[in-house]
Design a protein around this motif. Structure first.
Motif, PDB file in Angstrom:
ATOM      1  N   SER A 124       0.800  -1.243  -0.046  1.00  0.00           N
ATOM      2  CA  SER A 124      -0.024   0.072   0.079  1.00  0.00           C
ATOM      3  C   SER A 124       0.837   1.221  -0.216  1.00  0.00           C
ATOM      4  CB  SER A 124      -0.870  -0.024   1.223  1.00  0.00           C
ATOM      5  OG  SER A 124      -0.354  -0.003   2.484  1.00  0.00           O
ATOM      6  N   ASN A 125       2.092   1.096   0.394  1.00  0.00           N
ATOM      7  CA  ASN A 125       3.176   2.369   0.341  1.00  0.00           C
ATOM      8  C   ASN A 125       3.982   2.470  -0.943  1.00  0.00           C
ATOM      9  OD1 ASN A 125       2.436   3.156   3.061  1.00  0.00           O
ATOM     10  ND2 ASN A 125       3.991   1.782   3.661  1.00  0.00           N
ATOM     11  N   TRP A 126       3.637   1.479  -1.954  1.00  0.00           N
ATOM     12  CA  TRP A 126       4.362   1.476  -3.265  1.00  0.00           C
ATOM     13  C   TRP A 126       3.716   2.558  -4.103  1.00  0.00           C
ATOM     14  CZ3 TRP A 126       4.270  -3.983  -5.636  1.00  0.00           C
ATOM     15  CH2 TRP A 126       5.078  -4.855  -4.467  1.00  0.00           C
ATOM     16  N   VAL A 127       4.783   3.255  -4.768  1.00  0.00           N
ATOM     17  CA  VAL A 127       4.395   4.707  -5.421  1.00  0.00           C
ATOM     18  C   VAL A 127       4.346   4.312  -6.914  1.00  0.00           C
ATOM     19  CG1 VAL A 127       5.421   6.865  -5.954  1.00  0.00           C
ATOM     20  CG2 VAL A 127       6.023   6.054  -3.719  1.00  0.00           C
ATOM     21  N   PRO A 128       3.319   4.764  -7.653  1.00  0.00           N
ATOM     22  CA  PRO A 128       3.067   4.547  -8.869  1.00  0.00           C
ATOM     23  C   PRO A 128       4.183   4.971  -9.659  1.00  0.00           C
ATOM     24  CG  PRO A 128       1.072   5.317  -7.745  1.00  0.00           C
ATOM     25  CD  PRO A 128       2.282   5.451  -6.773  1.00  0.00           C
ATOM     26  N   GLY A 129       4.357   4.315 -10.775  1.00  0.00           N
ATOM     27  CA  GLY A 129       5.416   4.567 -11.590  1.00  0.00           C
ATOM     28  C   GLY A 129       7.033   4.270 -11.233  1.00  0.00           C
ATOM     29  N   PHE A 130       6.969   3.550 -10.101  1.00  0.00           N
ATOM     30  CA  PHE A 130       8.215   3.108  -9.578  1.00  0.00           C
ATOM     31  C   PHE A 130       7.898   1.526  -9.511  1.00  0.00           C
ATOM     32  CE2 PHE A 130       8.379   7.710  -8.451  1.00  0.00           C
ATOM     33  CZ  PHE A 130       9.676   7.973  -8.782  1.00  0.00           C
ATOM     34  N   TYR A 131       9.402   1.010  -9.320  1.00  0.00           N
ATOM     35  CA  TYR A 131       9.237  -0.478  -9.181  1.00  0.00           C
ATOM     36  C   TYR A 131       9.904  -0.695  -7.776  1.00  0.00           C
ATOM     37  CZ  TYR A 131      14.046  -0.781 -10.502  1.00  0.00           C
ATOM     38  OH  TYR A 131      15.693  -0.493 -10.570  1.00  0.00           O
ATOM     39  N   VAL A 132       9.721  -1.835  -7.358  1.00  0.00           N
ATOM     40  CA  VAL A 132      10.179  -2.638  -6.262  1.00  0.00           C
ATOM     41  C   VAL A 132      10.841  -3.888  -6.540  1.00  0.00           C
ATOM     42  CG1 VAL A 132       9.882  -3.667  -3.943  1.00  0.00           C
ATOM     43  CG2 VAL A 132       8.321  -1.559  -4.728  1.00  0.00           C
ATOM     44  N   ARG A 133      12.073  -3.873  -6.060  1.00  0.00           N
ATOM     45  CA  ARG A 133      12.962  -4.991  -6.370  1.00  0.00           C
ATOM     46  C   ARG A 133      13.219  -5.909  -5.219  1.00  0.00           C
ATOM     47  NH1 ARG A 133      18.319  -6.165  -5.007  1.00  0.00           N
ATOM     48  NH2 ARG A 133      19.496  -7.193  -6.307  1.00  0.00           N
ATOM     49  N   GLN A 134      12.874  -7.002  -5.228  1.00  0.00           N
ATOM     50  CA  GLN A 134      12.837  -7.916  -4.169  1.00  0.00           C
ATOM     51  C   GLN A 134      13.575  -9.212  -4.487  1.00  0.00           C
ATOM     52  OE1 GLN A 134       8.884 -10.201  -3.789  1.00  0.00           O
ATOM     53  NE2 GLN A 134       9.495 -11.213  -1.973  1.00  0.00           N
ATOM     54  N   ALA A 135      14.633  -9.434  -3.703  1.00  0.00           N
ATOM     55  CA  ALA A 135      15.587 -10.609  -3.791  1.00  0.00           C
ATOM     56  C   ALA A 135      14.741 -11.702  -2.838  1.00  0.00           C
ATOM     57  CB  ALA A 135      16.978 -10.165  -3.177  1.00  0.00           C
ATOM     58  N   VAL A 136      14.823 -12.747  -3.647  1.00  0.00           N
ATOM     59  CA  VAL A 136      14.090 -13.962  -2.924  1.00  0.00           C
ATOM     60  C   VAL A 136      15.293 -15.270  -3.107  1.00  0.00           C
ATOM     61  CG1 VAL A 136      12.095 -15.551  -3.163  1.00  0.00           C
ATOM     62  CG2 VAL A 136      11.988 -13.169  -3.886  1.00  0.00           C
ATOM     63  N   ASP A 137      15.235 -15.889  -1.791  1.00  0.00           N
ATOM     64  CA  ASP A 137      16.055 -17.270  -1.788  1.00  0.00           C
ATOM     65  C   ASP A 137      15.035 -18.375  -1.709  1.00  0.00           C
ATOM     66  OD1 ASP A 137      18.510 -15.687  -2.271  1.00  0.00           O
ATOM     67  OD2 ASP A 137      18.881 -15.592  -0.167  1.00  0.00           O
ATOM     68  N   ILE A 138      15.228 -19.312  -2.410  1.00  0.00           N
ATOM     69  CA  ILE A 138      14.136 -20.527  -1.893  1.00  0.00           C
ATOM     70  C   ILE A 138      15.411 -21.772  -1.643  1.00  0.00           C
ATOM     71  CG2 ILE A 138      13.781 -20.933  -4.339  1.00  0.00           C
ATOM     72  CD1 ILE A 138      10.859 -21.694  -3.208  1.00  0.00           C
ATOM     73  N   SER A 139      15.323 -22.390  -0.846  1.00  0.00           N
ATOM     74  CA  SER A 139      16.061 -23.535  -0.602  1.00  0.00           C
ATOM     75  C   SER A 139      15.408 -24.649  -0.997  1.00  0.00           C
ATOM     76  CB  SER A 139      16.319 -23.624   1.040  1.00  0.00           C
ATOM     77  OG  SER A 139      16.888 -22.622   1.448  1.00  0.00           O
ATOM     78  N   VAL A 140      16.189 -25.593  -1.777  1.00  0.00           N
ATOM     79  CA  VAL A 140      15.874 -26.835  -2.334  1.00  0.00           C
ATOM     80  C   VAL A 140      16.115 -27.772  -1.303  1.00  0.00           C
ATOM     81  CG1 VAL A 140      16.022 -28.523  -4.052  1.00  0.00           C
ATOM     82  CG2 VAL A 140      16.119 -26.266  -4.634  1.00  0.00           C
TER      83      VAL A 140
END
Length: 174
Positions: A124-140
């Motif tokens: 809800s705090n994301w700003v229109p016109g900008f992007y959010v970068r999310q680093a994700v790690d998933i363990s096998v």
């Protein structure tokens, strides 16, 4: 003092040279791509992504795409992804959690990674016109059999206790 008359022209010249250098920097140097300065997203965000997607979740959030460090991960290893999100249009009305699911060829859940605030920001705090970068790690998990697996990204709406519906760039349901 005897040198007071010389100080003013030198100071004026220094200011003029500084203003010219600043103007050259802001109008020319800052706007060219060079080996020293190269913007990954200079040709648009989607063009800079390893895998552009354009998926829309719940009509509010767009998954622009992702970068994946490697297509194969050994049993017991960790996959590292970077997801790129942005508001689809306007302000996002709710806070969503993100989830990444690793499934086998039969659709069985092998592993998952969830984040309360994707990219560290409440949606809800994301700003229109900008992007959010999310680093994700998933363990096998160790002892996971060799084979082909699927990674699926989702946005979860805690208030409604469900994942948001998603469509691809053509409007087809995912």
């Amino acid at each position: 003092p005897p040198d007071a008359g010389k100080t003013l022209p030198v100071l004026g010249s220094a200011l003029l040279v500084g203003a010219l250098i600043f103007t050259l920097k802001t109008t020319v140097i800052d706007n060219i791509q060079s080996p020293v300065k190269h913007e990954r997203f200079a040709d648009g965000l989607e063009a800079g992504l390893q895998t552009p997607l354009g998926f829309i979740f719940g009509g509010e959030v767009k998954l622009l795409g992702y970068d994946f460090d490697r297509p194969m991960v050994e049993s017991g290893g960790t996959a590292h992804l970077t997801l790129y999100w942005q508001p689809a249009s306007g302000v996002i009305g709710h806070d969503y959690n993100s989830a990444l699911y690793l499934r086998d060829s039969d659709g069985n859940l092998i592993a998952e990674s969830t984040e309360f605030y994707p990219g560290g920001w409440a949606t809800s705090n994301w700003v229109p016109g900008f992007y959010v970068r999310q680093a994700v790690d998933i363990s096998v998990p160790p002892a996971t059999a060799p084979g082909e697996y699927t990674l699926a990204a989702a946005l979860y709406w805690p208030e409604a206790q469900k994942n948001l519906d998603a469509v691809d760039a053509s409007g087809n349901s995912l």
